[in-house]
Design an enzyme around this catalytic site. Structure first.
Site, PDB file in Angstrom:
ATOM      1  N   LEU A 152       0.852  -1.187  -0.183  1.00 32.22           N
ATOM      2  CA  LEU A 152      -0.027   0.067   0.095  1.00 32.22           C
ATOM      3  C   LEU A 152       0.856   1.245  -0.030  1.00 32.22           C
ATOM      4  O   LEU A 152       0.495   2.131  -0.702  1.00 32.22           O
ATOM      5  CB  LEU A 152      -0.952  -0.037   1.276  1.00 32.22           C
ATOM      6  CG  LEU A 152      -1.936   1.305   1.390  1.00 32.22           C
ATOM      7  CD1 LEU A 152      -3.037   1.137   0.082  1.00 32.22           C
ATOM      8  CD2 LEU A 152      -2.534   1.376   2.708  1.00 32.22           C
ATOM      9  N   TYR A 153       1.972   1.197   0.608  1.00 30.48           N
ATOM     10  CA  TYR A 153       2.916   2.187   0.689  1.00 30.48           C
ATOM     11  C   TYR A 153       3.498   2.634  -0.762  1.00 30.48           C
ATOM     12  O   TYR A 153       3.082   3.947  -1.148  1.00 30.48           O
ATOM     13  CB  TYR A 153       4.202   1.909   1.349  1.00 30.48           C
ATOM     14  CG  TYR A 153       5.270   2.830   1.382  1.00 30.48           C
ATOM     15  CD1 TYR A 153       5.246   4.336   1.359  1.00 30.48           C
ATOM     16  CD2 TYR A 153       6.589   2.585   0.473  1.00 30.48           C
ATOM     17  CE1 TYR A 153       6.390   5.329   1.252  1.00 30.48           C
ATOM     18  CE2 TYR A 153       7.609   3.481   0.268  1.00 30.48           C
ATOM     19  CZ  TYR A 153       7.582   4.675   0.746  1.00 30.48           C
ATOM     20  OH  TYR A 153       8.470   5.443   0.605  1.00 30.48           O
ATOM     21  N   ALA A 154       3.640   1.894  -1.675  1.00 29.55           N
ATOM     22  CA  ALA A 154       3.895   1.965  -2.993  1.00 29.55           C
ATOM     23  C   ALA A 154       2.780   2.413  -3.982  1.00 29.55           C
ATOM     24  O   ALA A 154       2.854   3.434  -4.850  1.00 29.55           O
ATOM     25  CB  ALA A 154       4.398   1.035  -3.778  1.00 29.55           C
ATOM     26  N   THR A 156       0.227   4.262  -2.725  1.00 36.39           N
ATOM     27  CA  THR A 156      -0.144   5.647  -2.260  1.00 36.39           C
ATOM     28  C   THR A 156       0.938   6.330  -2.814  1.00 36.39           C
ATOM     29  O   THR A 156       0.581   7.794  -3.421  1.00 36.39           O
ATOM     30  CB  THR A 156      -0.007   5.882  -0.875  1.00 36.39           C
ATOM     31  OG1 THR A 156       1.117   5.485  -0.200  1.00 36.39           O
ATOM     32  CG2 THR A 156      -1.139   4.960  -0.224  1.00 36.39           C
ATOM     33  N   LYS A 157       2.057   5.960  -3.058  1.00 36.15           N
ATOM     34  CA  LYS A 157       3.159   7.060  -3.887  1.00 36.15           C
ATOM     35  C   LYS A 157       2.971   7.259  -5.164  1.00 36.15           C
ATOM     36  O   LYS A 157       2.970   8.172  -5.767  1.00 36.15           O
ATOM     37  CB  LYS A 157       4.735   6.458  -3.421  1.00 36.15           C
ATOM     38  CG  LYS A 157       4.997   6.871  -2.103  1.00 36.15           C
ATOM     39  CD  LYS A 157       5.172   8.251  -1.973  1.00 36.15           C
ATOM     40  CE  LYS A 157       6.149   8.648  -0.581  1.00 36.15           C
ATOM     41  NZ  LYS A 157       6.211   9.873  -0.557  1.00 36.15           N
TER      42      LYS A 157
END
Length: 347
Positions: A152-154, A156-157
């Site tokens: 999810l980090y990737a 959102t970026k």
């Protein structure tokens, strides 16, 4: 002299960048929420160094507090915005997804709205090598498809990148999105491998080695990263101003003043080699706890720095052993100062 807004100014990279800009005589408005994702004392120690510069002003607030964000720049509207604030960490995004949506999407949208209002000369925003996700082509190039995020980090970026392109197209905001690759160095984040490895080895604790050690990372020393960002400030994207050169594929949008740029040296280091370098700098052997790959991780990151070099004449080049040694020296000094401070308070 330029007026900068630096979000995440008390963070690892933001601190180094703001200090560099202030030392060069620029004005910096810092903005940071000092969240407790890791020990806020480290963030406050960084911020205290910045506050010694007369050209620094600071606001402690979340990006999502849009009224606070607008008030922070009322007196000194930024000519250049460098957006570094984010909820970082691949693994934490599995446990606390809401913080990533709030910070990396809603917070970044607040910055885009600010840029829409003040029309800076250049908006620069930090993305991540994690955006390349399951891409099997290496080294990673900016024009490669990056449609399969593994965390999810990737995601959102990558979503932030897409929003920034839309705003660049709709409102003519010159925007550069840079993808970072495993940044390390003094004043680093405690959740990153080098910080964890150094502390564990010094304390005689085992270190957790994921992927059974069969991973490699394109490490970027923080001073090299800052040098690249500072140079990119003047590499303002403009429609039709495509970089031409042998082996260079420009990511400049065909419909917007928007570009994505890798910041890395393009020299991945195998994880086990990295551990041996840390051992040598610490002066102790590590006890290894070999573990399988964690969800969201990728086995290899490797950047193609050709576009960065074409735009700036520069690419990160600090030797990994030199960079790790600098971190270990800082780590020991910082913890010694922290211990001394705790002893004074308890006396």
């Amino acid at each position: 002299m330029t007026q900068f807004l630096v979000t995440g100014s008390a963070g690892f990279i933001g601190f180094h960048l703001a200090r560099r800009l202030l030392a060069e005589g620029h004005l910096v408005t810092g903005y940071d929420a000092l969240t407790n994702y890791y020990d806020p004392a480290l963030k406050r120690a960084r911020n205290a160094i910045l506050e010694a510069f007369p050209g620094y002003s600071f606001t402690e607030a979340l990006l999502e507090e849009r009224e606070e964000l607008m008030r922070a720049v009322e007196k000194r509207p930024p000519e250049v915005i460098i957006h570094l604030a984010a909820q970082a960490g691949v693994r934490y995004s599995i446990d606390a997804p809401a913080t990533y949506v709030s910070s990396n999407l809603m917070g970044s949208w607040a910055i885009l709205e600010l840029a829409r209002a003040v029309q800076p000369r250049h908006l620069l925003m930090a993305s991540t090598s994690s955006a390349y996700g399951a891409n099997e082509k290496v080294p990673f190039g900016e024009t490669d498809r990056a449609d399969h995020p593994m965390s999810l980090y990737a995601a959102t970026k990558k979503g932030m990148e897409a929003m920034a392109h839309a705003y660049a197209h709709l409102f003519g905001i010159p925007s550069t999105l840079f993808r970072f690759f495993t940044v390390y160095g003094p004043w680093g984040r405690p959740d990153m491998a080098l910080f964890k490895f150094t502390g564990a080895i010094l304390a005689g604790r085992p270190i957790e080695v994921y992927g059974n050690g069969r991973m490699a990372r394109d490490f970027t020393y923080v001073d090299d990263l800052v040098e690249a960002i500072v140079r990119l400030v003047d590499a303002v994207p403009a429609p039709g101003a495509r970089i031409e050169g042998e082996g260079v594929l420009d990511s400049l949008s065909p419909i917007a003043p928007y570009r994505v740029v890798n910041i890395a040296g393009g020299r991945p280091v195998p994880l086990m080699d990295f551990i041996r370098i840390v051992e040598a700098c610490v002066g102790k052997r590590a006890r290894l706890d070999m573990l399988p790959m964690q969800a969201g991780d990728v086995p290899l990151t490797a950047a193609d720095p050709s576009l960065l070099r074409a735009l700036t004449g520069y690419a990160p080049d600090t030797d990994i052993a030199t960079g790790v040694a600098a971190f270990v020296d800082w780590y020991c000094d910082y913890n010694e100062m922290a211990r001394a401070g705790a002893e004074r308070e308890s006396a």
